[in-house]
Motif scaffolding. Structure first.
Motif, PDB file in Angstrom:
ATOM      1  N   ALA A 419      32.251  42.227  42.369  1.00 36.62           N
ATOM      2  CA  ALA A 419      33.470  41.423  42.468  1.00 36.62           C
ATOM      3  C   ALA A 419      34.634  42.254  42.986  1.00 36.62           C
ATOM      4  O   ALA A 419      35.428  41.788  43.825  1.00 36.62           O
ATOM      5  N   GLN A 420      34.751  43.500  42.516  1.00 36.64           N
ATOM      6  CA  GLN A 420      35.867  44.348  42.965  1.00 36.64           C
ATOM      7  C   GLN A 420      35.697  44.742  44.429  1.00 36.64           C
ATOM      8  O   GLN A 420      36.658  44.742  45.202  1.00 36.64           O
ATOM      9  N   ASN A 421      34.482  45.069  44.838  1.00 35.40           N
ATOM     10  CA  ASN A 421      34.264  45.525  46.213  1.00 35.40           C
ATOM     11  C   ASN A 421      34.304  44.373  47.215  1.00 35.40           C
ATOM     12  O   ASN A 421      34.746  44.553  48.360  1.00 35.40           O
ATOM     13  N   LEU A 422      33.846  43.184  46.821  1.00 38.43           N
ATOM     14  CA  LEU A 422      33.874  42.059  47.745  1.00 38.43           C
ATOM     15  C   LEU A 422      35.288  41.563  48.007  1.00 38.43           C
ATOM     16  O   LEU A 422      35.529  40.859  48.996  1.00 38.43           O
ATOM     17  N   ALA A 423      36.227  41.905  47.137  1.00 39.10           N
ATOM     18  CA  ALA A 423      37.623  41.535  47.362  1.00 39.10           C
ATOM     19  C   ALA A 423      38.338  42.481  48.309  1.00 39.10           C
ATOM     20  O   ALA A 423      39.490  42.226  48.683  1.00 39.10           O
TER      21      ALA A 423
END
Length: 495
Positions: A419-423
């Motif tokens: 979730a953090q990297n896809l943002a």
């Protein structure tokens, strides 16, 4: 010298024949109080039932929920063999099995194994305190590899025990003599009749895979050897840990004067570092020319963590000198407080580095570790203020570490990292795909928030939710992710 017992009026013949009244009664020697002497081996019927259950749960099936069920079955068979059952070991094992029910991984498997060992010891010594239970568990785990190898030894092996003369062995040999000829003759006649009767031959035909049967027999034997020490009722003596005095060479020449001077110098150095970090990370002071904030954060995060660890070790080494000078205690408390601030600065640096380059397992674990080090330094400060013992600090530090690991077993870190990297504007798709199906929900959320998101890496395990496993392989996390994925409207995948 004792006088013989004389009863007036007793006939002489009866007095002569009553010698047996004065004979000592033979009986087992009294065991020392508090010591349970038990040389019984495993409960063989229980061992056979556990082997059959292991075949049902694990043969050609991946482990999952089956491991938790099998651990509870081991405790149940051990309770049936010992004739005692307490609710506390069962509750402990249920708590230890909860991480496996959540998700099977190395951490949850370690909790299950440790919980099973403690529960078995607690079952057999319900009156012991927790410290004694942990000491006996440590001794039991220490001797466990030797018990696994003991049946393979020529003298103590199973074959040697069968060959040893006993009533059971004599009965088995007698039954073998009585049934050997009738069974052998029946097999010969059955073979001749099968040649003459095709209907009988077809009905008794057996499609036998010798190699598969041999592999299954080896599996049964391995499970039996693995489980036998768990069902044996004897327990070792508690493991004694005696304090070891450090030699003079290992004390680094510490004395009250050196400790006082070291605290003054160390505090000054850490104060300089803290002021520099706060001015750059909080107040935005300009960095040296040619250095970015990400590079500054990467250069200092892990060295600052190592500095905090060394600070804690020095605080423990300086503790015996607290009463030697009145300035040592306040300087030591200031030293611990500054290193807690240093841990916070290291976390800020790592946070800036994650913003620049993304989140990974190692960086997330480092953040958790930095928080634990800061709390551990706080525990050392409480120990210094209240004059607690080293055992007090060790108990609470161990509880803090085990509690943190136990909670981490229930966290889906793959989901958080994805979730953090896809943002991010340019995510590392290769690393994100390596997170696996447990992060599929984060991909769905990211694609719903950003319909133009594309992951070009092929094949990408993040595209698909976890497979629906059978009840043996079931895990709450995979079921939760699959249910969430099915409930959402799956966006169109990247071509």
């Amino acid at each position: 010298m004792t006088k013989p017992l004389l009863i007036p009026g007793l006939p002489r013949s009866l007095a002569r024949d009553g010698w047996w009244l004065d004979a000592p009664v033979a009986g087992p020697p009294d065991a020392p109080k508090g010591e349970a002497r038990s040389t019984r081996g495993p409960h063989w019927a229980g061992l056979a039932s556990l082997v059959a259950l292991a075949d049902l749960l694990f043969w050609h099936h991946a482990p999952g929920l089956s491991l938790a069920l099998f651990a509870l079955a081991i405790l149940g068979v051990a309770a049936a063999g010992s004739g005692r059952l307490s609710a506390r070991p069962v509750v402990l094992l249920a708590l230890a099995a909860a991480p496996v029910v959540e998700h099977l991984q190395a951490l949850s498997l370690a909790f299950l194994a440790l919980g099973l060992a403690v529960a078995l010891v607690w079952l057999r010594r319900p009156e012991a305190g927790m410290a004694d239970i942990m000491a006996v568990t440590a001794a039991w785990l220490r001797r466990l590899p030797g018990h696994w190898l003991a049946p393979l030894a020529p003298r103590a092996g199973v074959l040697a025990q069968i060959a040893r003369p006993s009533s059971a062995g004599q009965s088995a040999r007698k039954a073998l003599r009585d049934w050997a000829f009738p069974l052998a003759g029946s097999l010969v006649f059955l073979g001749l009749l099968m040649q003459a009767n095709p209907v009988l031959a077809r009905g008794l035909a057996i499609d036998l895979d010798v190699w598969a049967l041999a592999a299954r027999l080896l599996f049964w034997a391995g499970v039996a050897l693995l489980l036998a020490p768990f069902l044996a009722s004897d327990l070792p003596e508690p493991l004694q840990l005696s304090p070891v005095a450090l030699p003079r060479a290992a004390r680094l020449g510490l004395n009250p004067r050196s400790v006082l001077r070291a605290l003054v110098l160390f505090n000054a150095l850490i104060a300089l570092q803290s002021v520099t970090d706060l001015s750059i990370l909080v107040f935005g002071v300009a960095l040296p020319e040619g250095m970015s904030l990400a590079e500054y954060a990467h250069r200092g995060a892990y060295p600052l963590l190592a500095t905090a660890l060394l600070a804690g070790a020095f605080a423990l080494a300086a503790r015996p000198f607290l009463q030697e000078h009145r300035a040592i205690r306040p300087l030591l408390l200031v030293w611990l407080a500054q290193n807690m601030v240093l841990c916070g600065a290291a976390m800020l640096r790592l946070e800036h580095y994650i913003e620049a380059f993304g989140l990974t397992y190692l960086r997330l674990y480092a953040l958790i570790w930095m928080g634990l080090v800061a709390i551990g330094l706080g525990l050392v400060a409480v120990q210094v203020l209240r004059g607690r013992s080293a055992a007090w600090l060790l108990t609470r530090s161990s509880a803090l570490g085990l509690g943190t690991l136990y909670l981490c077993a229930f966290v889906n870190f793959a989901q958080i990292i994805a979730a953090q990297n896809l943002a991010r504007p340019a995510p590392d798709t290769g690393y994100i795909c390596a997170l696996g199906p447990m992060a599929h929900g984060a991909l769905l959320d990211a694609m719903r928030a950003n319909p133009g998101l594309r992951i070009e890496t092929r094949p990408c395990a993040l595209w698909f939710p976890p497979d629906a496993p059978g009840w043996r392989e079931w895990g709450f996390r995979s079921w939760r992710v699959a249910r969430y994925s099915a409930a959402m409207e799956t966006p169109e995948r990247a071509e």
